[in-house]
Motif scaffolding. Structure first.
Motif, mmCIF file in Angstrom:
data_model
loop_
_atom_site.group_PDB
_atom_site.id
_atom_site.type_symbol
_atom_site.label_atom_id
_atom_site.label_comp_id
_atom_site.label_asym_id
_atom_site.label_seq_id
_atom_site.Cartn_x
_atom_site.Cartn_y
_atom_site.Cartn_z
ATOM 1 N N THR A 45 0.814 -1.209 0.000
ATOM 2 C CA THR A 45 0.000 0.000 0.000
ATOM 3 C C THR A 45 0.848 1.259 0.000
ATOM 4 N N LEU B 6 -6.948 5.560 2.977
ATOM 5 C CA LEU B 6 -6.252 4.766 3.988
ATOM 6 C C LEU B 6 -6.120 5.607 5.253
ATOM 7 N N TYR C 220 -8.019 0.309 5.920
ATOM 8 C CA TYR C 220 -6.975 -0.655 5.572
ATOM 9 C C TYR C 220 -7.578 -2.045 5.423
ATOM 10 N N LEU D 33 1.152 -3.498 4.678
ATOM 11 C CA LEU D 33 0.707 -2.166 5.057
ATOM 12 C C LEU D 33 1.903 -1.235 5.176
ATOM 13 N N THR E 75 1.942 2.143 6.988
ATOM 14 C CA THR E 75 1.013 2.876 7.850
ATOM 15 C C THR E 75 1.373 4.362 7.896
#
Length: 419
Positions: free
Chosen positions: A165, A175, A181, A198, A200
């Motif tokens: 991502t 997101l 997510y 991910l 983040t």
């Protein structure tokens, strides 16, 4: 055979991904950007070519930003324009004089020669080295009529992909929450991905009393937990969080990921602190992977191996200066019995992984976002270099050289002419 010319053809491309002030990719309003076709020409007519980008995003139905006008006629060039001409100037002014007269098959000598210039020419980046190296590999494959991965030794023809991502954002439907997510992970699983990573949040909030302006590591854990609960236990999950957490923050995240059965933890601390990674790897059962952004090519990774700073070694073809140095790192990992996972997508990465007899288990497909569709052919190519099948595998191009099918008509229509 001798090299007689290095050519750089600049051309416009439509883009819907851009960088924020911290250097992280996000969806953006449609704009025109710039890429280049690099060509190395020999006195016997053999040529190698490399296109500086092989991926393209189109907006999905969730895309909330301004789109470019219809591009089917090749017009509509209004809008913001990102110029990368400094890289092309380095190729023509710094690199080209050192290529003329060289044997194009002496890739090791050429790479040593150019990498030695980096000390005095800091604008000669590892990415620029990689573009030259890949162009030379393409030339060798076309002369021999073989795909590059077979010239490298050849091991497999398909590679598992994982969805990687973009970093966390503040866009509703993007997101911005752990639940979003989870939504995106579920969509990627339905598309055929067997693994999901991910990236983040990377927010830094500075105040007059700030000590460490890091995101909240517990929010990262919440997102990781939401994804695991949504997709179940039959998909591999990884995390690549904020890159400058403290030791204790990284340890907290890692221990929570162990409970969630995550496959690896990537770059949670400053990678120049090798001792911190040695400490973290010793503390955790979940594999720690690195280094990604630590400069130093094979030399830095040798230090990581010696100091037991990672359970899985990390390197990227574009990040270490090309296929030629990347394969040295592969053999380093093999000698020490350590897996190596390749960083970032691209045709060079595909050929590299396909030639490895150690894991490299995955090809990183990304960076992905709910607002953008990765599975489209760039208009400057005739087909994608990394289409994914229903089982989540990428097939390695089988054409001679790098096997990239270039749309030369598009490049000529959108060519940027120096005035």
């Amino acid at each position: 055979m001798k090299i007689v010319d290095l050519q750089v053809v600049r051309f416009r491309v439509p883009a819907y991904n851009g960088f924020n002030v911290a250097g992280h990719q996000h969806p953006v309003s449609g704009r025109w950007s710039e890429e280049a076709l690099i060509r190395i020409v020999t006195d016997e007519g053999a040529e190698g070519v490399y296109v500086s980008s092989q991926r393209h995003f189109e907006p999905t139905d969730k895309f909330p930003f301004e789109r470019l006008p219809d591009l089917s006629a090749g017009g509509g060039r209004e809008g913001s324009f990102q110029v990368n001409s400094s890289s092309w100037d380095v190729l023509l002014k710094t690199v080209r004089p050192h290529l003329i007269g060289e044997d194009p098959f002496c890739r090791e000598r050429i790479w040593r020669k150019l990498s030695g210039l980096q000390r005095s020419f800091p604008k000669l980046t590892d990415r620029i080295l990689a573009m030259i190296d890949l162009t030379l590999w393409d030339l060798a494959g076309k002369v021999s009529k073989l795909p590059v991965y077979k010239l490298l030794g050849g091991h497999r023809e398909k590679v598992k992909a994982y969805a990687s991502t973009m970093v966390g954002d503040h866009y509703k439907g993007g997101l911005s929450t752990p639940e979003e997510y989870a939504d995106f992970a579920e969509a990627c699983k339905k598309q055929g991905y067997k693994a999901f990573k991910l990236h983040t949040w990377m927010d830094e909030v500075w105040t007059p009393s700030t000590i460490m302006a890091t995101p909240d590591p517990l929010r990262d854990v919440e997102a990781c937990r939401a994804v695991r609960e949504r997709v179940g236990g039959d998909i591999v999950l990884m995390l690549d969080p904020y890159h400058t957490y403290s030791r204790q923050q990284a340890l907290t995240i890692g221990r929570e990921l162990e409970k969630l059965n995550y496959y690896w933890l990537e770059e949670p601390m400053n990678e120049y602190s090798v001792s911190s990674y040695a400490w973290l790897s010793e503390q955790l059962d979940i594999p720690v992977i690195g280094p990604e952004s630590h400069a130093g090519k094979i030399y830095a990774r040798t230090e990581w191996v010696i100091h037991k700073a990672a359970d899985i070694l990390r390197a990227g073809v574009m990040g270490v200066g090309g296929l030629t140095p990347f394969m040295k790192i592969v053999h380093l990992a093999e000698a020490f019995g350590i897996p190596l996972e390749a960083h970032s997508p691209g045709v060079g990465t595909l050929h590299a992984i396909a030639s490895m007899s150690i894991p490299g288990e995955y090809y990183e497909r990304g960076l992905l976002h709910p607002f953008l569709n990765y599975d489209v052919t760039p208009p400057w190519l005739n087909e994608m270099v990394d289409p994914m099948d229903e089982e989540g595998f990428i097939s390695v191009p089988q054409g001679p050289g790098l096997g990239v099918d270039i749309n030369y008509d598009y490049i000529e229509r959108q060519r940027i002419i120096e005035e």
